[in-house]
Design a protein around this motif. Structure first.
Motif, mmCIF file in Angstrom:
data_model
loop_
_atom_site.group_PDB
_atom_site.id
_atom_site.type_symbol
_atom_site.label_atom_id
_atom_site.label_comp_id
_atom_site.label_asym_id
_atom_site.label_seq_id
_atom_site.Cartn_x
_atom_site.Cartn_y
_atom_site.Cartn_z
ATOM 1 N N TYR A 59 102.737 22.166 62.838
ATOM 2 C CA TYR A 59 101.340 21.806 63.029
ATOM 3 C C TYR A 59 101.127 21.202 64.407
ATOM 4 O O TYR A 59 102.040 20.663 65.036
ATOM 5 C CB TYR A 59 100.872 20.813 61.948
ATOM 6 C CG TYR A 59 101.464 19.432 62.036
ATOM 7 C CD1 TYR A 59 100.976 18.478 62.943
ATOM 8 C CD2 TYR A 59 102.519 19.049 61.207
ATOM 9 C CE1 TYR A 59 101.524 17.207 63.022
ATOM 10 C CE2 TYR A 59 103.074 17.776 61.279
ATOM 11 C CZ TYR A 59 102.565 16.863 62.184
ATOM 12 O OH TYR A 59 103.116 15.608 62.265
ATOM 13 N N ARG A 60 99.891 21.289 64.856
ATOM 14 C CA ARG A 60 99.435 20.620 66.078
ATOM 15 C C ARG A 60 98.071 20.022 65.769
ATOM 16 O O ARG A 60 97.183 20.712 65.275
ATOM 17 C CB ARG A 60 99.331 21.597 67.246
ATOM 18 C CG ARG A 60 98.768 20.988 68.532
ATOM 19 C CD ARG A 60 98.780 22.017 69.651
ATOM 20 N NE ARG A 60 98.221 21.506 70.895
ATOM 21 C CZ ARG A 60 96.951 21.662 71.261
ATOM 22 N NH1 ARG A 60 96.106 22.338 70.473
ATOM 23 N NH2 ARG A 60 96.513 21.164 72.409
ATOM 24 N N MET A 61 97.914 18.743 66.036
ATOM 25 C CA MET A 61 96.660 18.055 65.767
ATOM 26 C C MET A 61 96.129 17.474 67.064
ATOM 27 O O MET A 61 96.877 16.876 67.847
ATOM 28 C CB MET A 61 96.864 16.950 64.731
ATOM 29 C CG MET A 61 95.577 16.427 64.130
ATOM 30 S SD MET A 61 95.936 15.352 62.710
ATOM 31 C CE MET A 61 94.259 15.016 62.154
ATOM 32 N N LEU A 62 94.837 17.655 67.307
ATOM 33 C CA LEU A 62 94.207 17.214 68.534
ATOM 34 C C LEU A 62 92.950 16.430 68.197
ATOM 35 O O LEU A 62 92.156 16.839 67.347
ATOM 36 C CB LEU A 62 93.848 18.415 69.416
ATOM 37 C CG LEU A 62 93.188 18.109 70.759
ATOM 38 C CD1 LEU A 62 94.167 17.376 71.671
ATOM 39 C CD2 LEU A 62 92.698 19.399 71.409
ATOM 40 N N GLU A 82 97.087 13.753 70.801
ATOM 41 C CA GLU A 82 97.682 15.025 70.392
ATOM 42 C C GLU A 82 98.993 14.749 69.679
ATOM 43 O O GLU A 82 99.751 13.867 70.089
ATOM 44 C CB GLU A 82 97.912 15.919 71.606
ATOM 45 C CG GLU A 82 98.426 17.305 71.263
ATOM 46 C CD GLU A 82 98.528 18.194 72.486
ATOM 47 O OE1 GLU A 82 99.321 19.165 72.435
ATOM 48 O OE2 GLU A 82 97.841 17.923 73.481
ATOM 49 N N ALA A 83 99.239 15.470 68.599
ATOM 50 C CA ALA A 83 100.478 15.298 67.837
ATOM 51 C C ALA A 83 100.993 16.653 67.398
ATOM 52 O O ALA A 83 100.219 17.568 67.109
ATOM 53 C CB ALA A 83 100.251 14.405 66.622
ATOM 54 N N GLU A 84 102.325 16.766 67.341
ATOM 55 C CA GLU A 84 102.976 17.976 66.846
ATOM 56 C C GLU A 84 104.071 17.581 65.869
ATOM 57 O O GLU A 84 104.657 16.497 65.971
ATOM 58 C CB GLU A 84 103.582 18.785 67.994
ATOM 59 C CG GLU A 84 102.573 19.382 68.939
ATOM 60 C CD GLU A 84 103.234 20.261 69.985
ATOM 61 O OE1 GLU A 84 104.287 20.859 69.675
ATOM 62 O OE2 GLU A 84 102.706 20.338 71.110
ATOM 63 N N GLY A 85 104.350 18.473 64.920
ATOM 64 C CA GLY A 85 105.397 18.234 63.942
ATOM 65 C C GLY A 85 105.469 19.408 62.986
ATOM 66 O O GLY A 85 105.026 20.515 63.296
ATOM 67 N N ARG A 86 106.051 19.156 61.828
ATOM 68 C CA ARG A 86 106.149 20.210 60.819
ATOM 69 C C ARG A 86 105.954 19.611 59.429
ATOM 70 O O ARG A 86 106.183 18.423 59.208
ATOM 71 C CB ARG A 86 107.505 20.915 60.896
ATOM 72 C CG ARG A 86 108.686 20.022 60.594
ATOM 73 C CD ARG A 86 109.999 20.783 60.725
ATOM 74 N NE ARG A 86 111.154 19.923 60.502
ATOM 75 C CZ ARG A 86 111.660 19.666 59.296
ATOM 76 N NH1 ARG A 86 111.109 20.209 58.213
ATOM 77 N NH2 ARG A 86 112.710 18.873 59.163
ATOM 78 N N PHE A 87 105.511 20.463 58.522
ATOM 79 C CA PHE A 87 105.340 20.053 57.139
ATOM 80 C C PHE A 87 106.630 20.303 56.364
ATOM 81 O O PHE A 87 107.261 21.355 56.498
ATOM 82 C CB PHE A 87 104.194 20.821 56.473
ATOM 83 C CG PHE A 87 102.840 20.367 56.916
ATOM 84 C CD1 PHE A 87 102.334 19.145 56.497
ATOM 85 C CD2 PHE A 87 102.069 21.148 57.757
ATOM 86 C CE1 PHE A 87 101.090 18.714 56.898
ATOM 87 C CE2 PHE A 87 100.816 20.730 58.166
ATOM 88 C CZ PHE A 87 100.328 19.511 57.746
ATOM 89 N N LEU A 93 106.281 15.721 59.111
ATOM 90 C CA LEU A 93 107.336 15.067 59.878
ATOM 91 C C LEU A 93 106.964 15.185 61.351
ATOM 92 O O LEU A 93 107.030 16.267 61.931
ATOM 93 C CB LEU A 93 108.689 15.728 59.621
ATOM 94 C CG LEU A 93 109.233 15.652 58.196
ATOM 95 C CD1 LEU A 93 110.525 16.463 58.089
ATOM 96 C CD2 LEU A 93 109.469 14.208 57.778
ATOM 97 N N PRO A 94 106.553 14.087 61.995
ATOM 98 C CA PRO A 94 106.112 14.165 63.391
ATOM 99 C C PRO A 94 107.264 14.387 64.358
ATOM 100 O O PRO A 94 108.372 13.907 64.141
ATOM 101 C CB PRO A 94 105.446 12.805 63.617
ATOM 102 C CG PRO A 94 106.110 11.890 62.643
ATOM 103 C CD PRO A 94 106.419 12.735 61.438
ATOM 104 N N ASP A 95 106.986 15.107 65.431
ATOM 105 C CA ASP A 95 107.937 15.316 66.521
ATOM 106 C C ASP A 95 107.485 14.611 67.802
ATOM 107 O O ASP A 95 108.276 13.940 68.457
ATOM 108 C CB ASP A 95 108.107 16.806 66.818
ATOM 109 C CG ASP A 95 108.817 17.537 65.701
ATOM 110 O OD1 ASP A 95 109.663 16.919 65.013
ATOM 111 O OD2 ASP A 95 108.521 18.732 65.502
#
Length: 243
Positions: A59-62, A82-87, A93-95
């Protein structure tokens, strides 16, 4: 533009009790975008936009916010997160996470990296560096919003969560205040209200989440010494169920 983490208010205080009102799900959250009015001390000055993108489990959230119209000259600050991670089966789970304030007199830059292989969290906050031990349920402000929505959708308790938005992780206590009707750009919506803090506290945050919109936050109000300082109210949204 104040307060310092205006965008993070969409996430930073969203620690809630279990609300088992949805069927379990482990596929994360669908992509969405939402637009909010942004008001300080009762005066609407601009807008904030939050968007979630998906690519499989990643995922990417802005999230962005700025003043509009005549207020753009008075409050030139632009806020961006801005945040990126995976479900995973246990939630997001944030990266990586970025907070940036620019355009005004005071500029801010925060970068956070979650290194799961090394078991570390690396924080760069306005030039100051910190290295933290990575513990379960550590999330950034935007990852926290996703975790809250994911837990509400799946009907699972949130448990203990640490919020990392600078070099000092924080934990919060939030109480459920029942259902209330919120007037939004999409009409009157039933929402669950949650408060961070108690009456009499210096700072209290109130949040409303809509079951009909997939637990999207539809309003956020911050109080300082009993007076409202910030209000964000949903204008419109895409990628969520019709109200």
């Amino acid at each position: 533009m104040t307060p310092r983490r205006a965008l993070g208010l969409l996430a930073a205080a969203c620690l809630l009790p279990a609300l088992a009102l949805a069927a379990p799900t482990t596929d994360g959250l669908p992509p969405f975008s939402a637009r909010y009015t942004l008001a300080f001390s009762g005066l609407t000055i601009g807008e904030a936009v939050v968007r979630l993108e998906r690519d499989g489990e990643h995922y990417r959230m802005l999230s962005t916010a700025s003043a509009k119209g005549p207020f753009a000259m008075m409050v030139p600050d632009r806020l961006r997160e801005e945040a990126e991670g995976r479900f995973s089966a246990d939630g997001p789970l944030p990266d990586r996470y970025l907070h940036e304030r620019s355009g005004g007199k005071d500029e801010e830059l925060t970068r956070i990296r979650f290194d799961r292989q090394a078991g570390k969290v690396y924080v760069l906050d306005d030039g100051r560096q910190a290295e933290l031990e990575l513990r379960p349920q550590m999330v950034d402000p935007l990852g926290l919003q996703l975790l809250v929505m994911w837990r509400l959708r799946s009907g699972q308790p949130l448990g203990s969560v640490e919020l990392v938005d600078d070099a000092t992780p924080s934990q919060y206590t939030v109480s459920e205040k029942g259902h209330e009707t919120v007037q939004t750009g999409l009409g009157a919506l039933d929402a669950v209200r949650l408060d961070r803090g108690q009456p009499g506290d210096k700072k209290v945050l109130r949040l409303w989440f809509s079951p009909r919109l997939g637990w999207l936050p539809v309003q956020i109000v911050q109080l300082r010494k009993g007076r409202e300082t910030l209000r964000m109210t949903l204008l419109d949204a895409h990628g969520v169920p019709d109200p």
